[in-house]
Design a protein around this motif. Structure first.
Motif, PDB file in Angstrom:
ATOM      1  N   GLU A   2     -97.542  -0.464   1.589  1.00 36.99           N
ATOM      2  CA  GLU A   2     -98.402  -0.777   2.728  1.00 36.99           C
ATOM      3  C   GLU A   2     -99.074  -2.134   2.549  1.00 36.99           C
ATOM      4  O   GLU A   2     -99.188  -2.923   3.493  1.00 36.99           O
ATOM      5  N   GLN A  30     -95.692  12.311  -8.604  1.00 39.85           N
ATOM      6  CA  GLN A  30     -96.439  12.265  -7.354  1.00 39.85           C
ATOM      7  C   GLN A  30     -97.465  11.138  -7.379  1.00 39.85           C
ATOM      8  O   GLN A  30     -97.671  10.447  -6.369  1.00 39.85           O
ATOM      9  N   GLY A  31     -98.110  10.947  -8.528  1.00 41.28           N
ATOM     10  CA  GLY A  31     -99.065   9.852  -8.658  1.00 41.28           C
ATOM     11  C   GLY A  31     -98.379   8.505  -8.495  1.00 41.28           C
ATOM     12  O   GLY A  31     -98.885   7.613  -7.808  1.00 41.28           O
ATOM     13  N   GLU A  32     -97.215   8.354  -9.129  1.00 42.72           N
ATOM     14  CA  GLU A  32     -96.461   7.103  -8.993  1.00 42.72           C
ATOM     15  C   GLU A  32     -96.029   6.883  -7.548  1.00 42.72           C
ATOM     16  O   GLU A  32     -96.068   5.762  -7.040  1.00 42.72           O
ATOM     17  N   ASN A  33     -95.610   7.977  -6.858  1.00 37.59           N
ATOM     18  CA  ASN A  33     -95.183   7.856  -5.469  1.00 37.59           C
ATOM     19  C   ASN A  33     -96.332   7.411  -4.574  1.00 37.59           C
ATOM     20  O   ASN A  33     -96.161   6.561  -3.691  1.00 37.59           O
ATOM     21  N   THR A  34     -97.526   7.970  -4.822  1.00 37.48           N
ATOM     22  CA  THR A  34     -98.697   7.572  -4.044  1.00 37.48           C
ATOM     23  C   THR A  34     -99.014   6.100  -4.256  1.00 37.48           C
ATOM     24  O   THR A  34     -99.317   5.358  -3.312  1.00 37.48           O
ATOM     25  N   GLN A  35     -98.925   5.653  -5.505  1.00 39.50           N
ATOM     26  CA  GLN A  35     -99.186   4.249  -5.805  1.00 39.50           C
ATOM     27  C   GLN A  35     -98.140   3.349  -5.162  1.00 39.50           C
ATOM     28  O   GLN A  35     -98.459   2.278  -4.631  1.00 39.50           O
ATOM     29  N   SER A  56     -96.554  16.004 -11.444  1.00 39.13           N
ATOM     30  CA  SER A  56     -97.829  15.371 -11.113  1.00 39.13           C
ATOM     31  C   SER A  56     -97.774  13.870 -11.367  1.00 39.13           C
ATOM     32  O   SER A  56     -98.287  13.072 -10.580  1.00 39.13           O
ATOM     33  N   LYS A  77     -96.465   3.959  -2.428  1.00 37.48           N
ATOM     34  CA  LYS A  77     -96.737   3.909  -0.993  1.00 37.48           C
ATOM     35  C   LYS A  77     -97.854   2.924  -0.691  1.00 37.48           C
ATOM     36  O   LYS A  77     -97.774   2.149   0.268  1.00 37.48           O
ATOM     37  N   ALA A  78     -98.907   2.968  -1.503  1.00 35.31           N
ATOM     38  CA  ALA A  78    -100.028   2.041  -1.304  1.00 35.31           C
ATOM     39  C   ALA A  78     -99.563   0.599  -1.499  1.00 35.31           C
ATOM     40  O   ALA A  78     -99.934  -0.296  -0.726  1.00 35.31           O
ATOM     41  N   ASP A  79     -98.740   0.366  -2.534  1.00 37.77           N
ATOM     42  CA  ASP A  79     -98.221  -0.984  -2.771  1.00 37.77           C
ATOM     43  C   ASP A  79     -97.339  -1.451  -1.615  1.00 37.77           C
ATOM     44  O   ASP A  79     -97.375  -2.629  -1.229  1.00 37.77           O
TER      45      ASP A  79
END
Length: 286
Positions: free
Chosen positions: A186, A175-180, A172, A182-184
């Motif tokens: 973009e 996954q949170g780090e991966n989402t962050q 978890s 991806k946002a960074d």
């Protein structure tokens, strides 16, 4: 209170050297203060070593009243049930806290050692399920490293719920780090695109300015050429008025004696293109 050293194997051989006072339980922690009688050399010696900090540990003797094999009361690697209720029978000062004899359990009138490899029926062994058990695999190197399990022990180590919970929490987090991330990414791509557009616009504006500068240079060169021609005409006029050969002669008007001659005007305004042009037009030369 007794003293037990590493070489004392039999419970009955322990010697009383004092008692305990201020016995209490606070926040689940049992504590007490030793009082040494110091009536013999053993008590005096132990008291001196305790006060000096040489002896700084104690162990207890208990009579087991109840045990449990409930999952929530077990810790990883536990092989026997957990003691849930007991009577405190005795507490002793010990010289080696890690000694297997430092923890003893009473079974009626005798004591039982609770140590690895020692058989006793006071605390039953856990009944482990034989089906549905999944062990680790040596190829799960990242999982083994995260759980700190040696590869040589992977095949014989069963996966516990606590380990699965730990892996789930780590997954978890990742996954949170991966989402962050991806946002960074973009955001960075957007900023890069914006910067690229700004650079393209700046290049276009620079090319436009360079064209304007080139045009101004051309116009300036033309003006320089015109000024040069006017200077040549003025210089010719300075050398004398024209005769009857048809060359241009400045106009003369009555009462013009006081008017500044064209040559004088040319000397004073040699760099003033507009003034020179106006005077030449006035004289009818252009």
């Amino acid at each position: 209170m007794h003293f037990r050293d590493e070489g004392t194997p039999i419970w009955g051989n322990y010697k009383a050297i004092g008692h305990w006072k201020d016995i209490r339980v606070e926040d689940g922690v049992l504590s007490a203060e030793p009082v040494f009688d110091e009536v013999d050399e053993l008590s005096k010696t132990v008291a001196a070593k305790f006060n000096a900090g040489t002896y700084n540990a104690a162990s207890i003797g208990i009579r087991i009243l109840a045990t449990s094999g409930e999952k929530e009361l077990l810790v990883p690697g536990q092989t026997r049930e957990t003691v849930t209720k007991c009577d405190l029978m005795e507490a002793s000062i010990v010289d080696v806290p890690a000694n297997a004899n430092a923890v003893r359990l009473y079974d009626r009138s005798t004591s039982v050692c609770l140590a690895a490899g020692m058989e006793n029926s006071t605390v039953p062994e856990l009944t482990l399920p034989t089906s549905g058990i999944m062990n680790f695999k040596t190829k799960w190197k990242s999982v083994l490293a995260f759980l700190k399990i040696g590869e040589d022990k992977a095949d014989v180590t069963a996966i516990t719920d606590e380990q699965l919970d730990s892996l789930d929490a780590e997954l978890s987090r990742l996954q949170g780090e991966n989402t962050q991330l991806k946002a960074d990414k973009e955001k960075a791509n957007g900023e890069l695109s914006s910067a690229t557009n700004e650079v393209t616009t700046l290049k276009s504006n620079l090319q436009k300015k360079e064209g304007e500068i080139s045009t101004l240079k051309t116009d300036l060169q033309k003006k320089d050429d015109e000024i040069k021609q006017l200077k040549e005409q003025v210089e010719n006029l300075k050398q004398g008025p024209a005769g009857n050969d048809g060359n241009l002669t400045p106009k003369s008007e009555p009462g013009s004696d006081e008017k500044e001659t064209l040559a004088e005007f040319g000397d004073k305004n040699a760099t003033d293109y507009e003034a020179m042009s106006a005077r030449l037009k006035e004289e009818g030369l252009i």
